[in-house]
Design a protein around this motif. Structure first.
Motif, PDB file in Angstrom:
ATOM      1  N   ASN A  17      38.411  33.398  34.019  1.00 19.98           N
ATOM      2  CA  ASN A  17      38.060  32.299  33.108  1.00 19.98           C
ATOM      3  C   ASN A  17      37.390  31.145  33.834  1.00 19.98           C
ATOM      4  N   THR A  18      37.630  31.045  35.160  1.00 19.75           N
ATOM      5  CA  THR A  18      37.005  29.967  35.940  1.00 19.75           C
ATOM      6  C   THR A  18      35.607  30.338  36.419  1.00 19.75           C
ATOM      7  N   VAL A  19      35.261  31.627  36.304  1.00 19.81           N
ATOM      8  CA  VAL A  19      33.949  32.103  36.763  1.00 19.81           C
ATOM      9  C   VAL A  19      32.959  32.006  35.607  1.00 19.81           C
ATOM     10  N   ASN A  20      31.775  31.462  35.900  1.00 21.34           N
ATOM     11  CA  ASN A  20      30.800  31.328  34.810  1.00 21.34           C
ATOM     12  C   ASN A  20      30.346  32.709  34.327  1.00 21.34           C
ATOM     13  N   GLU A  21      29.823  32.748  33.129  1.00 19.81           N
ATOM     14  CA  GLU A  21      29.536  34.018  32.457  1.00 19.81           C
ATOM     15  C   GLU A  21      28.573  34.894  33.255  1.00 19.81           C
ATOM     16  N   ASP A  22      27.576  34.292  33.876  1.00 16.02           N
ATOM     17  CA  ASP A  22      26.592  35.071  34.630  1.00 16.02           C
ATOM     18  C   ASP A  22      27.211  35.725  35.873  1.00 16.02           C
ATOM     19  N   SER A  23      28.195  35.045  36.467  1.00 15.12           N
ATOM     20  CA  SER A  23      28.812  35.550  37.701  1.00 15.12           C
ATOM     21  C   SER A  23      30.029  36.428  37.443  1.00 15.12           C
ATOM     22  N   ARG A  24      30.453  36.518  36.185  1.00 14.10           N
ATOM     23  CA  ARG A  24      31.693  37.236  35.889  1.00 14.10           C
ATOM     24  C   ARG A  24      31.649  38.715  36.286  1.00 14.10           C
ATOM     25  N   PRO A  25      30.540  39.416  36.056  1.00 10.64           N
ATOM     26  CA  PRO A  25      30.494  40.827  36.497  1.00 10.64           C
ATOM     27  C   PRO A  25      30.703  40.981  38.003  1.00 10.64           C
ATOM     28  N   TYR A  26      30.154  40.025  38.779  1.00  8.37           N
ATOM     29  CA  TYR A  26      30.325  40.080  40.232  1.00  8.37           C
ATOM     30  C   TYR A  26      31.782  39.809  40.617  1.00  8.37           C
ATOM     31  N   GLY A  27      32.391  38.819  39.931  1.00  3.63           N
ATOM     32  CA  GLY A  27      33.785  38.502  40.197  1.00  3.63           C
ATOM     33  C   GLY A  27      34.709  39.656  39.848  1.00  3.63           C
ATOM     34  N   SER A  28      34.428  40.314  38.721  1.00  4.84           N
ATOM     35  CA  SER A  28      35.241  41.461  38.301  1.00  4.84           C
ATOM     36  C   SER A  28      35.112  42.609  39.288  1.00  4.84           C
ATOM     37  N   ALA A  29      33.886  42.837  39.760  1.00  5.80           N
ATOM     38  CA  ALA A  29      33.657  43.922  40.721  1.00  5.80           C
ATOM     39  C   ALA A  29      34.399  43.656  42.033  1.00  5.80           C
ATOM     40  N   GLU A  30      34.414  42.400  42.453  1.00  4.25           N
ATOM     41  CA  GLU A  30      35.123  42.066  43.690  1.00  4.25           C
ATOM     42  C   GLU A  30      36.623  42.312  43.544  1.00  4.25           C
ATOM     43  N   LEU A  31      37.170  41.989  42.364  1.00  7.38           N
ATOM     44  CA  LEU A  31      38.596  42.217  42.132  1.00  7.38           C
ATOM     45  C   LEU A  31      38.937  43.704  42.191  1.00  7.38           C
ATOM     46  N   VAL A  32      38.115  44.529  41.538  1.00  8.90           N
ATOM     47  CA  VAL A  32      38.355  45.976  41.571  1.00  8.90           C
ATOM     48  C   VAL A  32      38.307  46.479  43.011  1.00  8.90           C
ATOM     49  N   SER A  33      37.351  45.957  43.754  1.00  5.66           N
ATOM     50  CA  SER A  33      37.215  46.326  45.158  1.00  5.66           C
ATOM     51  C   SER A  33      38.497  46.000  45.932  1.00  5.66           C
ATOM     52  N   LEU A  34      39.032  44.798  45.717  1.00  9.81           N
ATOM     53  CA  LEU A  34      40.233  44.362  46.431  1.00  9.81           C
ATOM     54  C   LEU A  34      41.471  45.131  45.971  1.00  9.81           C
ATOM     55  N   TYR A  35      41.500  45.546  44.701  1.00  8.76           N
ATOM     56  CA  TYR A  35      42.630  46.347  44.214  1.00  8.76           C
ATOM     57  C   TYR A  35      42.714  47.676  44.977  1.00  8.76           C
ATOM     58  N   HIS A  36      41.565  48.282  45.200  1.00  6.69           N
ATOM     59  CA  HIS A  36      41.557  49.560  45.933  1.00  6.69           C
ATOM     60  C   HIS A  36      41.852  49.341  47.418  1.00  6.69           C
ATOM     61  N   PHE A  37      41.462  48.188  47.935  1.00  5.89           N
ATOM     62  CA  PHE A  37      41.811  47.836  49.322  1.00  5.89           C
ATOM     63  C   PHE A  37      43.334  47.714  49.447  1.00  5.89           C
ATOM     64  N   ALA A  38      43.936  47.030  48.475  1.00  4.79           N
ATOM     65  CA  ALA A  38      45.393  46.872  48.467  1.00  4.79           C
ATOM     66  C   ALA A  38      46.094  48.223  48.379  1.00  4.79           C
ATOM     67  N   LYS A  39      45.546  49.096  47.546  1.00  2.11           N
ATOM     68  CA  LYS A  39      46.136  50.430  47.392  1.00  2.11           C
ATOM     69  C   LYS A  39      46.096  51.187  48.715  1.00  2.11           C
ATOM     70  N   THR A  40      45.039  51.008  49.474  1.00  4.15           N
ATOM     71  CA  THR A  40      44.921  51.659  50.783  1.00  4.15           C
ATOM     72  C   THR A  40      46.034  51.205  51.724  1.00  4.15           C
ATOM     73  N   VAL A  41      46.293  49.896  51.738  1.00  6.32           N
ATOM     74  CA  VAL A  41      47.359  49.358  52.599  1.00  6.32           C
ATOM     75  C   VAL A  41      48.712  49.904  52.161  1.00  6.32           C
ATOM     76  N   GLU A  42      48.917  50.005  50.845  1.00  7.73           N
ATOM     77  CA  GLU A  42      50.173  50.561  50.336  1.00  7.73           C
ATOM     78  C   GLU A  42      50.342  52.020  50.766  1.00  7.73           C
ATOM     79  N   ILE A  43      49.279  52.798  50.683  1.00 11.49           N
ATOM     80  CA  ILE A  43      49.326  54.209  51.093  1.00 11.49           C
ATOM     81  C   ILE A  43      49.658  54.323  52.575  1.00 11.49           C
ATOM     82  N   LEU A  44      49.029  53.483  53.396  1.00 13.84           N
ATOM     83  CA  LEU A  44      49.318  53.501  54.833  1.00 13.84           C
ATOM     84  C   LEU A  44      50.780  53.167  55.098  1.00 13.84           C
ATOM     85  N   GLY A  45      51.287  52.145  54.404  1.00 14.21           N
ATOM     86  CA  GLY A  45      52.676  51.764  54.574  1.00 14.21           C
ATOM     87  C   GLY A  45      53.629  52.875  54.177  1.00 14.21           C
ATOM     88  N   GLN A  46      53.336  53.511  53.052  1.00 13.55           N
ATOM     89  CA  GLN A  46      54.180  54.609  52.585  1.00 13.55           C
ATOM     90  C   GLN A  46      54.157  55.766  53.580  1.00 13.55           C
TER      91      GLN A  46
END
Length: 378
Positions: free
Chosen positions: A193-222
């Motif tokens: 909601n803080t990201v302007n409309e034009d930049s929102r697709p980029y912000g969403s893509a970065e979040l998805v990217s970081l979610y998969h990064f987090a999942k990688t760390v979880e897999i390594l830990g497990q």
């Protein structure tokens, strides 16, 4: 006398390693070996100061090292590649005095230092380096902005995996990632909601990217905890590669090329970490705990007394050759027992005889060895 000889040999190897970088860029990095050596001395003795032009050359050397690493990326098994990665680690750790880890660039850099350190066979140095930064890292405040919050928490999880003092540290890495899942609903919508409309697709893509990064760390830990992921110990590399390939794809879509390159480095580090784990110790504490709990009288072999966990190997070696391992953390007590059992494979003793006959570390054979055989009824 012997230690001085070893020191001279080690110094000669270092000089030859840095000479490699100078040979690659003779016009740009003439004299870099001496500057790196001075930087190492200055890091130990505060009264020796580096000049601004020397620091500038070190920064240039670090950047050129990375370029050459990328150039040799498909030749990771070569001595040149490993040497360049260790050179990057050496130089980068000389240039981090002003790091406060308050921005993304410094977090990126430290993840890169960890990755290149491992790829340069500097595992022990990486751990010591992170331990030296322990207080600084622990005091990093977790931002309210969701993308930054993800990155900082993932980074802290990585540090737990690499600088682990006990199995609890690895468990903490998984806990950190699980905490992000609980926070996602509240923080994600606020961020978008803080990201302007034009930049929102980029912000969403970065979040998805970081979610998969987090999942990688979880897999390594497990994997480091259990020795397998969701019951399949052979699929770990494919899982890591899958999540990081998706992370790279969305980092590219978010136009964050630096993050995309970081995932490339982190993937190689992850596979290196997995291979080290496989070579070091195939048997994990949780596997042994599971095995003991499946045997009769398991409560006699794992119990708490005076606030500490006691684990015995009588289930394998019998009461006469039994020994207890005591620690405040169950997994650490079991790890001590595992190390003890490994040392006794083939050993000419009562313990060694039991360990060898059982088939340890093949836990399926060990379970058969320890499971009472019921006599057939006529």
């Amino acid at each position: 006398m012997k230690s001085k000889v070893i020191e001279r040999i080690a110094a000669k190897i270092l000089i030859e390693k840095y000479q490699l970088l100078e040979n690659f860029y003779p016009d740009l990095l003439s004299g870099i070996t001496d500057i790196i050596q001075k930087g190492k001395i200055a890091s130990r003795f505060p009264y020796i100061e580096m000049k601004e032009d020397e620091i500038s050359i070190l920064i240039k050397a670090k950047e050129l090292s990375e370029l050459k690493i990328i150039e040799l990326w498909n030749n990771q098994d070569t001595e040149e590649f490993r040497a360049l990665c260790s050179i990057y680690f050496d130089i980068a750790t000389l240039l981090d005095k002003d790091f406060e880890f308050k921005n993304e660039e410094e977090i990126y850099e430290l993840i890169k230092i960890i990755s290149f350190g491992y790829l340069g066979e500097h595992n022990h140095f990486v751990k010591n380096y992170l331990i030296s930064k322990k207080e600084l890292i622990e005091n990093i405040s977790v931002p309210e902005q969701w993308n930054s919050r993800l990155l900082v928490t993932i980074f802290k999880g990585i540090v737990c995996l690499v600088a682990k003092h006990s199995w609890k540290d690895i468990d903490n890495a998984v806990i950190l990632i699980n905490q992000l899942r609980k926070e996602q609903k509240d923080f994600e919508s606020k961020f978008l909601n803080t990201v302007n409309e034009d930049s929102r697709p980029y912000g969403s893509a970065e979040l998805v990217s970081l979610y998969h990064f987090a999942k990688t760390v979880e897999i390594l830990g497990q994997y480091l905890l259990e020795g397998r992921v969701n019951g399949n110990e052979f699929d770990i590399e494919n899982k890591i590669k899958y999540h990081l390939s998706v992370a790279k794809e969305f980092a590219n879509a978010s136009a964050n090329i630096v993050l995309e390159m970081l995932y490339k480095y982190f993937e190689a580090f992850s596979i290196k970490l997995i291979n080290i784990k496989t070579m070091e110790n195939k048997v994990t504490p949780n596997q042994i705990i599971e095995l003991i709990n499946s045997l009769p009288d398991s409560e006699k072999h794992i119990f708490i007394e005076n606030g500490k966990y006691w684990v015995t190997q009588e289930w394998l070696c019998g009461a006469f050759a039994g020994r207890a391992f005591v620690n405040e953390i169950l997994e650490d007590a079991v790890q001590e027992m595992i190390d003890y059992l490994y040392k006794h494979i083939g050993h000419d003793s009562m313990v060694g005889n039991s360990v060898t006959k059982s088939g340890f570390p093949n836990l399926e054979r060990v379970k058969q060895y320890c499971t009472p055989v019921e006599s057939e009824q006529d």
